[in-house]
Design a protein around this motif. Structure first.
Motif, PDB file in Angstrom:
ATOM      1  N   ILE A   1      -4.442   0.539  -1.713  1.00  0.00           N
ATOM      2  CA  ILE A   1      -3.865  -0.246  -2.799  1.00  0.00           C
ATOM      3  C   ILE A   1      -3.118  -1.455  -2.252  1.00  0.00           C
ATOM      4  O   ILE A   1      -3.282  -2.582  -2.734  1.00  0.00           O
ATOM      5  CB  ILE A   1      -2.914   0.624  -3.657  1.00  0.00           C
ATOM      6  CG1 ILE A   1      -3.694   1.747  -4.339  1.00  0.00           C
ATOM      7  CG2 ILE A   1      -2.191  -0.233  -4.702  1.00  0.00           C
ATOM      8  CD1 ILE A   1      -4.700   1.273  -5.346  1.00  0.00           C
ATOM      9  N   GLY A   2      -2.290  -1.230  -1.238  1.00  0.00           N
ATOM     10  CA  GLY A   2      -1.520  -2.336  -0.679  1.00  0.00           C
ATOM     11  C   GLY A   2      -2.396  -3.464  -0.167  1.00  0.00           C
ATOM     12  O   GLY A   2      -2.129  -4.639  -0.426  1.00  0.00           O
ATOM     13  N   LEU A   3      -3.467  -3.112   0.547  1.00  0.00           N
ATOM     14  CA  LEU A   3      -4.330  -4.145   1.115  1.00  0.00           C
ATOM     15  C   LEU A   3      -5.181  -4.828   0.049  1.00  0.00           C
ATOM     16  O   LEU A   3      -5.419  -6.041   0.116  1.00  0.00           O
ATOM     17  CB  LEU A   3      -5.223  -3.543   2.200  1.00  0.00           C
ATOM     18  CG  LEU A   3      -4.499  -3.021   3.454  1.00  0.00           C
ATOM     19  CD1 LEU A   3      -5.512  -2.593   4.499  1.00  0.00           C
ATOM     20  CD2 LEU A   3      -3.555  -4.074   4.036  1.00  0.00           C
ATOM     21  N   GLU A   4      -5.654  -4.080  -0.925  1.00  0.00           N
ATOM     22  CA  GLU A   4      -6.443  -4.705  -1.988  1.00  0.00           C
ATOM     23  C   GLU A   4      -5.599  -5.665  -2.820  1.00  0.00           C
ATOM     24  O   GLU A   4      -6.059  -6.752  -3.190  1.00  0.00           O
ATOM     25  CB  GLU A   4      -7.084  -3.631  -2.863  1.00  0.00           C
ATOM     26  CG  GLU A   4      -8.210  -2.891  -2.165  1.00  0.00           C
ATOM     27  CD  GLU A   4      -8.777  -1.726  -2.957  1.00  0.00           C
ATOM     28  OE1 GLU A   4      -9.741  -1.095  -2.477  1.00  0.00           O
ATOM     29  OE2 GLU A   4      -8.258  -1.443  -4.053  1.00  0.00           O
ATOM     30  N   VAL A   5      -4.364  -5.271  -3.100  1.00  0.00           N
ATOM     31  CA  VAL A   5      -3.472  -6.176  -3.826  1.00  0.00           C
ATOM     32  C   VAL A   5      -3.145  -7.392  -2.970  1.00  0.00           C
ATOM     33  O   VAL A   5      -3.106  -8.529  -3.472  1.00  0.00           O
ATOM     34  CB  VAL A   5      -2.188  -5.447  -4.256  1.00  0.00           C
ATOM     35  CG1 VAL A   5      -1.166  -6.440  -4.812  1.00  0.00           C
ATOM     36  CG2 VAL A   5      -2.509  -4.399  -5.307  1.00  0.00           C
TER      37      VAL A   5
END
Length: 412
Positions: free
Chosen positions: A157-161
């Motif tokens: 989630i962190g990297l996709e955001v």
């Protein structure tokens, strides 16, 4: 089961919707009631951190079924309704208004919630989590060109955001306690690929760092104070440190719990023969790997409900159907699209095949006997079936031949 039977589904995500579809596809003509905690029709969650934040899709694009589908298929859909308790002995569900609903079979598809670490300042305005469409809408509103975002956690989630935010001309800093992104999911060899990817796109990666505090001004987040004393200024903060399975109902119902989820057999049946569990909460025995696996992946929510529905309906001859799909997930970040299949928590080595620097390759996770446990194709889209066959063969491979793109990919 008879037309007077009731099957209740608790959970209004993709898994719950697919369960309702599977019941009707299997000609169940009894009562189906689906309880959804959100006020929205059931929808898929992967687009929240991908296409939705990138402005490429709206909620309607990833809503599983229309309201008309539920009406036409006689599925009672109770939006905005959280089940308070399960009385397994009496086969009833308690609702917040004090009423109860009886069931003959029950499917739990309650999903996960964002983990909320005890960081000072985490309750300040401007601190975001990402689990629902409302979360995504609130986050999207602050990702304006020229603004800044601090992300706590370098998981999926962190990297996709981070990727979506950079695509919107937002300055991004990602803080991660481990020494590489996605270390627990992919290991160091492939974690380095993602570290390089984000650095090339202007993300400030702060690795091996703890977050001591979310700094605030008049109750609004202004950034982060890290363990080394440094600070990160930001207009908004996203906390993305993983998900916790929503197993409260299962625990209250007295179901057996294992590996952080609801213990289910390969047919997805819990310790109570009339209760099944699917999706994020299901700690399922996997027939191929011979271990219990609980994963928070879209593919389980998509495909497990059909197996559970067949089991609940008893529509099989001989042994109950089993969920045998290999674990699968995918991501899209900048120019990198990938698919991962398999299960390799204790691999021995990673073999790369193709152009790693150019991000067009396949990676294989091997055990001590050089058997392929998992594979990941990055911007290579014609090999997934071959990778699956290679895993299922459970035969040793020659790592050098596996790494050579001039050699045919072995499939057994």
């Amino acid at each position: 089961m008879t037309t007077s039977s009731t099957i209740a589904i608790v959970g209004g995500g993709l898994a719950g919707a697919k369960a309702a579809e599977a019941l009707r596809d299997n000609d169940f003509d009894g009562h189906v009631v689906l309880f959804a905690a959100e006020d929205h029709l059931p929808y898929e969650r992967p687009p929240l951190s991908k296409e939705y934040l990138a402005g490429k899709q709206k909620l309607d694009d990833f809503t599983t079924d229309s309201a008309a589908w539920y009406r036409d298929h006689n599925v009672e859909l109770r939006l905005g309704t959280e089940v308070s308790a399960v009385n397994a002995a009496e086969h009833t569900l308690a609702l917040p208004d004090g009423t109860t609903v009886g069931y003959d079979k029950l499917l739990l598809a309650t999903g996960s919630s964002s983990r909320r670490p005890p960081i000072p300042g985490a309750d300040a305005a401007g601190v975001h989590y990402l689990r629902t469409i409302d979360d995504a809408a609130a986050l999207s509103a602050v990702l304006t060109p020229g603004s800044s975002l601090a992300v706590v956690g370098a998981g999926w989630i962190g990297l996709e955001v981070a990727a979506a935010a950079r695509g919107r001309d937002v300055t991004v800093t990602v803080v991660e306690a481990a020494h590489l992104p996605l270390l627990a999911a992919l290991g160091a060899e492939v974690g380095e690929v993602f570290a390089q990817l984000h650095r090339e796109h202007g993300v400030d990666l702060r690795l091996d760092q703890s977050v001591q505090e979310i700094t605030t001004d008049n109750g609004t987040a202004t950034g982060l104070r890290l363990g080394d004393g440094s600070t990160v200024a930001a207009d908004a903060v996203l906390i993305a440190v993983g998900a916790a399975p929503n197993i409260g109902l299962a625990e209250q119902a007295g179901l057996a719990i294992a590996d952080g989820g609801v213990l289910v057999d390969a047919s997805l049946r819990s310790s109570d023969p009339d209760i099944y569990a699917v999706g994020d909460i299901a700690a399922a025995q996997h027939p191929f790997f011979g271990v219990r696996i609980r994963t928070e992946h879209w593919a389980n929510a998509l495909k497990q409900p059909a197996v559970a529905a067949a089991g609940m309906l008893g529509k099989y001859a001989g042994a109950a159907p089993e969920y045998t799909e290999l674990p699968y997930f995918f991501t899209d970040q900048y120019d990198l699209g990938m698919e991962y299949v398999g299960h390799a928590p204790e691999y021995q080595r990673v073999v790369f095949r193709g152009d790693v620097a150019g991000r067009e390759f396949v990676a294989f996770w091997l055990d001590t006997d050089n058997r392929v446990l998992a594979g990941m194709n990055v911007n290579v889209w014609d090999v997934l079936d071959d990778v699956k066959a290679l895993i299922r063969s459970a035969e040793p491979v020659d790592p050098d031949r596996l790494a050579d793109p001039a050699q045919p990919l072995p499939t057994r």
